[in-house]
Design a protein around this motif. Structure first.
Motif, PDB file in Angstrom:
ATOM      1  N   PHE A 192       0.738  -1.031  -0.506  1.00 34.19           N
ATOM      2  CA  PHE A 192       0.324   0.050   0.047  1.00 34.19           C
ATOM      3  C   PHE A 192       0.944   1.494  -0.078  1.00 34.19           C
ATOM      4  O   PHE A 192       1.797   1.516   0.778  1.00 34.19           O
ATOM      5  N   ARG A 193       0.540   1.829  -1.064  1.00 37.31           N
ATOM      6  CA  ARG A 193       1.203   3.705  -0.552  1.00 37.31           C
ATOM      7  C   ARG A 193       0.142   4.580  -0.671  1.00 37.31           C
ATOM      8  O   ARG A 193      -0.656   4.531  -1.525  1.00 37.31           O
ATOM      9  N   ARG A 194       0.635   6.049  -0.515  1.00 36.16           N
ATOM     10  CA  ARG A 194      -0.470   7.184  -0.890  1.00 36.16           C
ATOM     11  C   ARG A 194      -0.225   7.136  -3.018  1.00 36.16           C
ATOM     12  O   ARG A 194       1.176   7.472  -2.907  1.00 36.16           O
ATOM     13  N   ALA A 195      -0.820   8.558  -3.665  1.00 34.96           N
ATOM     14  CA  ALA A 195      -0.215   8.627  -4.668  1.00 34.96           C
ATOM     15  C   ALA A 195       0.180   9.079  -4.595  1.00 34.96           C
ATOM     16  O   ALA A 195       1.594   9.422  -5.446  1.00 34.96           O
ATOM     17  N   SER A 196       0.729  10.653  -2.910  1.00 32.71           N
ATOM     18  CA  SER A 196       1.689  10.992  -3.061  1.00 32.71           C
ATOM     19  C   SER A 196       3.152  10.590  -2.518  1.00 32.71           C
ATOM     20  O   SER A 196       4.915  11.591  -3.078  1.00 32.71           O
ATOM     21  N   GLU A 197       3.343   9.688  -2.465  1.00 31.27           N
ATOM     22  CA  GLU A 197       4.840   8.921  -2.662  1.00 31.27           C
ATOM     23  C   GLU A 197       4.708   8.122  -4.240  1.00 31.27           C
ATOM     24  O   GLU A 197       6.041   7.757  -4.252  1.00 31.27           O
ATOM     25  N   ILE A 198       4.718   8.463  -5.133  1.00 29.51           N
ATOM     26  CA  ILE A 198       4.717   8.182  -6.825  1.00 29.51           C
ATOM     27  C   ILE A 198       5.759   8.707  -7.160  1.00 29.51           C
ATOM     28  O   ILE A 198       4.705  10.396  -6.974  1.00 29.51           O
ATOM     29  N   GLU A 199       6.365   8.988  -7.753  1.00 34.33           N
ATOM     30  CA  GLU A 199       7.742   9.894  -8.700  1.00 34.33           C
ATOM     31  C   GLU A 199       6.488  10.524 -10.039  1.00 34.33           C
ATOM     32  O   GLU A 199       6.059  11.443 -10.038  1.00 34.33           O
ATOM     33  N   SER A 200       6.164   9.172 -10.679  1.00 39.25           N
ATOM     34  CA  SER A 200       5.171  10.141 -12.286  1.00 39.25           C
ATOM     35  C   SER A 200       3.941   8.867 -11.754  1.00 39.25           C
ATOM     36  O   SER A 200       4.002   7.790 -11.875  1.00 39.25           O
ATOM     37  N   LEU A 201       2.640   9.712 -11.302  1.00 35.72           N
ATOM     38  CA  LEU A 201       1.777   8.652 -11.604  1.00 35.72           C
ATOM     39  C   LEU A 201       0.850   8.241 -12.817  1.00 35.72           C
ATOM     40  O   LEU A 201       0.269   7.786 -13.232  1.00 35.72           O
ATOM     41  N   LEU A 246     -13.087  10.722  -9.906  1.00 28.57           N
ATOM     42  CA  LEU A 246     -11.429  10.023  -9.909  1.00 28.57           C
ATOM     43  C   LEU A 246     -10.182  11.600 -10.088  1.00 28.57           C
ATOM     44  O   LEU A 246      -9.514  11.929  -8.955  1.00 28.57           O
ATOM     45  N   GLY A 247      -9.898  11.745 -10.727  1.00 24.16           N
ATOM     46  CA  GLY A 247      -8.781  12.780 -11.253  1.00 24.16           C
ATOM     47  C   GLY A 247      -8.787  13.667  -9.804  1.00 24.16           C
ATOM     48  O   GLY A 247      -8.670  14.663  -9.876  1.00 24.16           O
ATOM     49  N   ARG A 248     -10.274  14.523 -10.120  1.00 29.52           N
ATOM     50  CA  ARG A 248     -10.261  15.716  -9.125  1.00 29.52           C
ATOM     51  C   ARG A 248      -9.590  15.417  -7.471  1.00 29.52           C
ATOM     52  O   ARG A 248      -8.574  16.401  -7.007  1.00 29.52           O
ATOM     53  N   TYR A 249      -9.791  14.261  -7.236  1.00 29.64           N
ATOM     54  CA  TYR A 249      -9.302  13.439  -5.694  1.00 29.64           C
ATOM     55  C   TYR A 249      -7.571  13.407  -6.250  1.00 29.64           C
ATOM     56  O   TYR A 249      -7.069  13.884  -5.048  1.00 29.64           O
ATOM     57  N   LEU A 250      -7.098  12.913  -7.475  1.00 32.29           N
ATOM     58  CA  LEU A 250      -5.851  12.467  -7.311  1.00 32.29           C
ATOM     59  C   LEU A 250      -4.947  13.806  -7.578  1.00 32.29           C
ATOM     60  O   LEU A 250      -4.284  13.763  -6.709  1.00 32.29           O
ATOM     61  N   ASP A 251      -5.675  14.438  -8.180  1.00 30.93           N
ATOM     62  CA  ASP A 251      -4.823  15.835  -8.187  1.00 30.93           C
ATOM     63  C   ASP A 251      -4.970  16.873  -7.417  1.00 30.93           C
ATOM     64  O   ASP A 251      -4.395  17.622  -6.399  1.00 30.93           O
ATOM     65  N   PHE A 252      -6.159  16.805  -5.950  1.00 28.23           N
ATOM     66  CA  PHE A 252      -6.137  18.012  -5.346  1.00 28.23           C
ATOM     67  C   PHE A 252      -5.230  17.259  -3.905  1.00 28.23           C
ATOM     68  O   PHE A 252      -4.960  18.171  -3.214  1.00 28.23           O
ATOM     69  N   ALA A 253      -5.720  16.139  -3.253  1.00 32.37           N
ATOM     70  CA  ALA A 253      -5.113  15.636  -2.025  1.00 32.37           C
ATOM     71  C   ALA A 253      -4.533  13.709  -2.104  1.00 32.37           C
ATOM     72  O   ALA A 253      -4.747  13.131  -2.161  1.00 32.37           O
ATOM     73  N   PRO A 254      -3.461  14.240  -3.085  1.00 28.83           N
ATOM     74  CA  PRO A 254      -2.479  12.639  -3.553  1.00 28.83           C
ATOM     75  C   PRO A 254      -2.656  12.177  -1.548  1.00 28.83           C
ATOM     76  O   PRO A 254      -2.118  10.806  -2.387  1.00 28.83           O
ATOM     77  N   GLU A 255      -2.170  12.996  -1.371  1.00 34.16           N
ATOM     78  CA  GLU A 255      -1.729  12.340   0.693  1.00 34.16           C
ATOM     79  C   GLU A 255      -2.755  11.469   0.508  1.00 34.16           C
ATOM     80  O   GLU A 255      -2.758  10.719   1.617  1.00 34.16           O
ATOM     81  N   LEU A 256      -3.786  11.464  -0.010  1.00 29.94           N
ATOM     82  CA  LEU A 256      -6.009  10.636   0.877  1.00 29.94           C
ATOM     83  C   LEU A 256      -5.892  10.099  -0.347  1.00 29.94           C
ATOM     84  O   LEU A 256      -6.982   9.240   0.114  1.00 29.94           O
ATOM     85  N   PHE A 257      -5.293   9.746  -1.457  1.00 33.66           N
ATOM     86  CA  PHE A 257      -4.863   8.586  -2.512  1.00 33.66           C
ATOM     87  C   PHE A 257      -3.992   7.827  -2.039  1.00 33.66           C
ATOM     88  O   PHE A 257      -3.352   7.473  -2.746  1.00 33.66           O
ATOM     89  N   HIS A 258      -5.578   6.582  -1.844  1.00 36.17           N
ATOM     90  CA  HIS A 258      -4.127   5.307  -0.711  1.00 36.17           C
ATOM     91  C   HIS A 258      -4.215   4.424  -2.665  1.00 36.17           C
ATOM     92  O   HIS A 258      -5.678   4.025  -3.723  1.00 36.17           O
ATOM     93  N   LEU A 259      -3.012   3.603  -2.517  1.00 34.97           N
ATOM     94  CA  LEU A 259      -3.430   2.861  -3.548  1.00 34.97           C
ATOM     95  C   LEU A 259      -2.831   1.056  -3.405  1.00 34.97           C
ATOM     96  O   LEU A 259      -1.572   1.114  -2.268  1.00 34.97           O
ATOM     97  N   ALA A 260      -3.248   0.564  -3.883  1.00 35.29           N
ATOM     98  CA  ALA A 260      -2.875  -1.461  -3.812  1.00 35.29           C
ATOM     99  C   ALA A 260      -2.123  -1.794  -4.627  1.00 35.29           C
ATOM    100  O   ALA A 260      -2.508  -1.896  -5.561  1.00 35.29           O
ATOM    101  N   PHE A 261      -0.679  -2.024  -4.836  1.00 34.34           N
ATOM    102  CA  PHE A 261      -0.290  -2.587  -5.592  1.00 34.34           C
ATOM    103  C   PHE A 261       0.032  -4.133  -5.238  1.00 34.34           C
ATOM    104  O   PHE A 261       0.403  -4.479  -4.674  1.00 34.34           O
ATOM    105  N   ALA A 262       0.031  -4.957  -6.595  1.00 29.50           N
ATOM    106  CA  ALA A 262       0.441  -6.374  -6.330  1.00 29.50           C
ATOM    107  C   ALA A 262       2.071  -6.388  -7.777  1.00 29.50           C
ATOM    108  O   ALA A 262       1.624  -5.829  -8.267  1.00 29.50           O
TER     109      ALA A 262
END
Length: 186
Positions: free
Chosen positions: A9-18, A52-68
């Motif tokens: 699990f990561r936050r979008a704000s931790e991803i170098e290039s979305l 989707l987009g406005r959430y990712l753009d406005f608050a990437p620190e609140l956008f949680h991602l699950a990676f496999a």
């Protein structure tokens, strides 16, 4: 099906290039959406931006991602939670969603809100629950009393939300569609 122990699990704000995860996000978003056809590419893009987009753009620190892991060093997104801490009935950014002013009594009690989607191949592995718990932690850390989601009153996801602590409910009709507001205290 991904190995549930290989989920990171990561936050979008931790991803170098979305842009590197855009195709994974879009695949999950459109697969999970009840809206499957669009009259034009512009309408499709506006739909993506709204949910989707406005959430990712406005608050990437609140956008949680699950990676496999697909292979060593090759991860793909299998789920996400787009969250917001601000009350949508009181925030200009959500004025395009016309039912929020009618829900202001409910959103005052549960001001934070979320949108969550998990790839069909990764469902029933606890990923959705883990994403919700991460965001509820954000909501609690911000000192807010609760979080809500609005979904179709007859949608299969209502049971998922109830199993994850969303107990306060308010059913309403919006433009001929039965919807339900589900709230969870932090």
């Amino acid at each position: 099906m991904p190995n549930p122990h290989a989920i990171v699990f990561r936050r979008a704000s931790e991803i170098e290039s979305l842009e590197t995860i855009r195709s994974d996000l879009d695949a999950i978003f459109y697969e999970s959406s009840l809206t499957k056809t669009f009259p034009s590419d512009a309408v499709r893009a506006a739909f993506r931006e709204r949910w989707l987009g406005r959430y990712l753009d406005f608050a990437p620190e609140l956008f949680h991602l699950a990676f496999a892991d697909r292979a060593v060093g090759d991860e793909r997104v299998v789920g996400y939670l787009a969250g917001a801490l601000d009350d949508p009935a009181q925030t200009e950014r959500y004025r395009d969603i016309g039912y929020f002013p009618r829900l202001s009594e409910w959103t005052a009690r549960f001001p934070a809100h979320l949108h969550i989607n998990v790839a069909s191949s990764a469902r029933s592995l606890g990923i959705g629950q883990a994403l919700i718990e991460r965001f509820v932690g954000d909501v609690a850390a911000a000192g807010l009393p609760g979080v809500h989601v609005v979904t179709g009153a007859m949608s299969r996801n209502v049971g998922f939300y109830r199993r994850n602590g969303f107990t306060s409910a308010h059913e309403f009709d919006w433009q001929g569609v039965p919807l339900v507001f589900l709230g969870r205290l932090t």
